[in-house]
Design a protein around this motif. Sequence first.
Motif, PDB file in Angstrom:
ATOM      1  N   GLN A   1     -29.058 -13.637 -63.807  1.00 23.85           N
ATOM      2  CA  GLN A   1     -29.385 -14.793 -64.653  1.00 23.85           C
ATOM      3  C   GLN A   1     -29.574 -16.068 -63.851  1.00 23.85           C
ATOM      4  O   GLN A   1     -30.119 -17.042 -64.337  1.00 23.85           O
ATOM      5  CB  GLN A   1     -28.351 -15.007 -65.762  1.00 23.85           C
ATOM      6  N   PHE A   2     -29.135 -16.069 -62.591  1.00 25.24           N
ATOM      7  CA  PHE A   2     -29.293 -17.244 -61.737  1.00 25.24           C
ATOM      8  C   PHE A   2     -30.466 -17.105 -60.766  1.00 25.24           C
ATOM      9  O   PHE A   2     -30.651 -17.962 -59.899  1.00 25.24           O
ATOM     10  CB  PHE A   2     -28.008 -17.511 -60.956  1.00 25.24           C
TER      11      PHE A   2
ATOM     12  N   ASP B   1     -11.496 -12.211 -56.209  1.00 23.09           N
ATOM     13  CA  ASP B   1     -11.482 -13.437 -57.021  1.00 23.09           C
ATOM     14  C   ASP B   1     -12.447 -14.482 -56.466  1.00 23.09           C
ATOM     15  O   ASP B   1     -13.157 -15.147 -57.219  1.00 23.09           O
ATOM     16  CB  ASP B   1     -10.069 -14.019 -57.106  1.00 23.09           C
TER      17      ASP B   1
ATOM     18  N   PHE C   1     -20.117 -15.784 -57.739  1.00 20.49           N
ATOM     19  CA  PHE C   1     -21.065 -15.303 -58.761  1.00 20.49           C
ATOM     20  C   PHE C   1     -21.185 -16.292 -59.909  1.00 20.49           C
ATOM     21  O   PHE C   1     -22.283 -16.582 -60.373  1.00 20.49           O
ATOM     22  CB  PHE C   1     -20.626 -13.951 -59.328  1.00 20.49           C
ATOM     23  N   ARG C   2     -20.062 -16.784 -60.375  1.00 18.68           N
ATOM     24  CA  ARG C   2     -20.074 -17.738 -61.500  1.00 18.68           C
ATOM     25  C   ARG C   2     -20.856 -19.000 -61.172  1.00 18.68           C
ATOM     26  O   ARG C   2     -21.432 -19.626 -62.055  1.00 18.68           O
ATOM     27  CB  ARG C   2     -18.647 -18.090 -61.909  1.00 18.68           C
ATOM     28  N   ARG C   3     -20.876 -19.370 -59.897  1.00 22.09           N
ATOM     29  CA  ARG C   3     -21.633 -20.555 -59.471  1.00 22.09           C
ATOM     30  C   ARG C   3     -23.116 -20.243 -59.273  1.00 22.09           C
ATOM     31  O   ARG C   3     -23.906 -21.126 -58.991  1.00 22.09           O
ATOM     32  CB  ARG C   3     -21.063 -21.112 -58.165  1.00 22.09           C
ATOM     33  N   GLY C   4     -23.480 -18.980 -59.370  1.00 20.24           N
ATOM     34  CA  GLY C   4     -24.873 -18.588 -59.217  1.00 20.24           C
ATOM     35  C   GLY C   4     -25.327 -18.446 -57.785  1.00 20.24           C
ATOM     36  O   GLY C   4     -26.526 -18.468 -57.492  1.00 20.24           O
ATOM     37  N   GLU C   5     -24.381 -18.263 -56.870  1.00 22.03           N
ATOM     38  CA  GLU C   5     -24.718 -18.154 -55.456  1.00 22.03           C
ATOM     39  C   GLU C   5     -24.751 -16.685 -55.026  1.00 22.03           C
ATOM     40  O   GLU C   5     -23.985 -15.872 -55.536  1.00 22.03           O
ATOM     41  CB  GLU C   5     -23.692 -18.907 -54.619  1.00 22.03           C
TER      42      GLU C   5
ATOM     43  N   LEU D   1     -16.031 -13.397 -57.249  1.00 21.92           N
ATOM     44  CA  LEU D   1     -16.365 -13.642 -58.655  1.00 21.92           C
ATOM     45  C   LEU D   1     -16.658 -15.110 -58.910  1.00 21.92           C
ATOM     46  O   LEU D   1     -17.568 -15.449 -59.676  1.00 21.92           O
ATOM     47  CB  LEU D   1     -15.237 -13.152 -59.567  1.00 21.92           C
ATOM     48  N   GLU D   2     -15.931 -15.995 -58.252  1.00 20.21           N
ATOM     49  CA  GLU D   2     -16.193 -17.426 -58.396  1.00 20.21           C
ATOM     50  C   GLU D   2     -17.567 -17.783 -57.823  1.00 20.21           C
ATOM     51  O   GLU D   2     -18.297 -18.597 -58.391  1.00 20.21           O
ATOM     52  CB  GLU D   2     -15.088 -18.248 -57.725  1.00 20.21           C
TER      53      GLU D   2
ATOM     54  N   ALA E   1     -25.882 -12.642 -59.410  1.00 20.18           N
ATOM     55  CA  ALA E   1     -26.052 -12.442 -60.846  1.00 20.18           C
ATOM     56  C   ALA E   1     -27.501 -12.762 -61.202  1.00 20.18           C
ATOM     57  O   ALA E   1     -27.999 -13.849 -60.889  1.00 20.18           O
ATOM     58  CB  ALA E   1     -25.083 -13.323 -61.627  1.00 20.18           C
TER      59      ALA E   1
END
Length: 111
Positions: free
Chosen positions: A39-40, A8, A14-18, A11-12, A37
């Motif tokens: 896209q970042f 978890d 990744f969501r922040r683009g780090e 995944l967070e 990811a």
Amino acid sequence: MAAFASIDEALEIFRRGEPIVTMDDESRENEGDLIMAAQFATPELLALFIRYTTGIICAPMTDELAEELQLPPMVANNEDPKKTAFTVSCDLIQGCTTGVSAGDRARTLAA
């Protein structure tokens, strides 16, 4: 944060683009991979990847996309024990120069 993040937490991140470092099992390759990811991807983050890793930037894709982009397997007879399915290297056709700079690699990933 603990030395090892939970799924978890990863995944967070990744969501922040780090980017994060993942570790293989000792019975596999017993190595770490710096991942993020796509896209970042920015020239600054790609420069970090290039400087502190082998410099090889990998991006996953489906067999269908590789076929559409006319990216054949890197080798005809894959003898890698883990059967890692690399294609030939590629760069974005328009908007890149040599393809080796962090900026060119970021543009290729964004495409």
